[in-house]
Scaffold this active site. Sequence first.
Site, mmCIF file in Angstrom:
data_model
loop_
_atom_site.group_PDB
_atom_site.id
_atom_site.type_symbol
_atom_site.label_atom_id
_atom_site.label_comp_id
_atom_site.label_asym_id
_atom_site.label_seq_id
_atom_site.Cartn_x
_atom_site.Cartn_y
_atom_site.Cartn_z
ATOM 1 N N LYS A 187 -29.004 -19.412 -10.085
ATOM 2 C CA LYS A 187 -27.555 -19.219 -10.294
ATOM 3 C C LYS A 187 -26.815 -19.998 -9.212
ATOM 4 C CE LYS A 187 -25.909 -16.215 -13.017
ATOM 5 N NZ LYS A 187 -26.093 -16.352 -14.476
ATOM 6 N N THR A 234 -31.495 -15.690 -13.961
ATOM 7 C CA THR A 234 -30.469 -16.183 -13.036
ATOM 8 C C THR A 234 -29.464 -15.061 -12.751
ATOM 9 O OG1 THR A 234 -28.943 -17.080 -14.708
ATOM 10 C CG2 THR A 234 -30.723 -18.520 -13.977
ATOM 11 N N HIS A 287 -8.745 -46.572 5.568
ATOM 12 C CA HIS A 287 -8.037 -47.725 6.118
ATOM 13 C C HIS A 287 -6.566 -47.419 6.393
ATOM 14 C CE1 HIS A 287 -11.607 -49.928 5.094
ATOM 15 N NE2 HIS A 287 -11.460 -49.702 3.802
HETATM 16 O O1 LIG Z 1 -16.079 -50.287 10.381
HETATM 17 C C1 LIG Z 1 -16.095 -51.070 9.425
HETATM 18 N N1 LIG Z 1 -17.270 -51.332 8.798
HETATM 19 C C2 LIG Z 1 -17.364 -52.185 7.744
HETATM 20 O O2 LIG Z 1 -18.474 -52.400 7.156
HETATM 21 C C3 LIG Z 1 -16.162 -52.788 7.292
HETATM 22 N N2 LIG Z 1 -15.897 -53.637 6.264
HETATM 23 C C4 LIG Z 1 -14.556 -53.850 6.297
HETATM 24 O O3 LIG Z 1 -13.935 -54.569 5.458
HETATM 25 N N3 LIG Z 1 -13.967 -53.164 7.323
HETATM 26 C C5 LIG Z 1 -14.965 -52.495 7.956
HETATM 27 N N4 LIG Z 1 -14.947 -51.631 9.014
#
Ligand SMILES: O=c1[nH]c(=O)c2[nH]c(=O)[nH]c2[nH]1
EC number: 1.7.3.3
Length: 292
Positions: free
Chosen positions: A12, A57, A241
């Site tokens: 479960k 279960t 990013h």
């Molecule tokens: O820390 C990073 N690793 C990567 O492999 C990578 N690739 C990327 O475009 N920026 C980053 N930054």
Amino acid sequence: MTTVLTDNQYGKAENRVVRVSRDTDRHDIIDLNVTSQLRGDFDAAHYEGDNSHVVATDTQKNTIFAFAREEITSPEAFLLKLADHFTSSFDWVTGGRWAAEEFGWSRINDHDHTFVRSAPETRTAVLVRDGDRDTMISGFYGLTVMKTTASGFAGYPKDKYTTLQETDDRILATDIATRWVYTGTDLDFDALYDAVKATILDGFGKEYSKALQETLFQMASAVLDNHPQVEQIRFSCPNKHHFLSDLAFCGLDNPGVVFYAADRPYGLIEATFAREGSSASADAWTGIAGFC
Ligand SMILES: O=c1[nH]c(=O)c2[nH]c(=O)[nH]c2[nH]1
């Protein structure tokens, strides 16, 4: 053609168990999501529809809630208790996989019985039992961290598709998902959880990062150096990013002040690190969804 049964497990999944300790007026809560899966001799159920070995279960679910009535110390201890119960009660159950997630709550203004979901991360534990071998894998996911400097990315290969500019000063942000394998099961799991998490956080910020890959190594080596009870550690970390916003359109400079936090696409950096000579079984990772 003959069809044969190979790996199998059943049980479960995702039993949401909330336990309130009300021995005094000052209550405590523990909030878990528990999965129980049994392994052993279930051939007849698959080949013949003979359910005489099939611990329902539904029974597994009931056992989880009944055991919660007694006590829950750590998620790991709870999983060990379930494993002991099923493997000792039913001869043909030779092992299994038990997993828990723990959601953290803390008191609102030190109130006796009012709580707020507090832990930023979700704690995880997985116990794999195979005969007399236990592997305990603990971890967490969803711990979001950021460093606003002391991170760069340079020296990567350039081809006609490369547009990324090298940098020695960028924001590094990620949601840490990690799991680590313990050397045994006779451990103070709560204390170790807090200590390993603190070491990971410390490792994230301590040194300059040349890439998120290097940051994973910095965090992992801090854990393996400081906690002999851990023999492997794995990370799955998105590179969240942060792009410098170009404000030239309105005549403003932007010396690393305003960023656009992109949610996708994101880099996804994953790695497993082990103490040299680690004896942890690679099989234990089987069944962990995704990398981590
Ligand atoms: O820390 C990073 N690793 C990567 O492999 C990578 N690739 C990327 O475009 N920026 C980053 N930054």
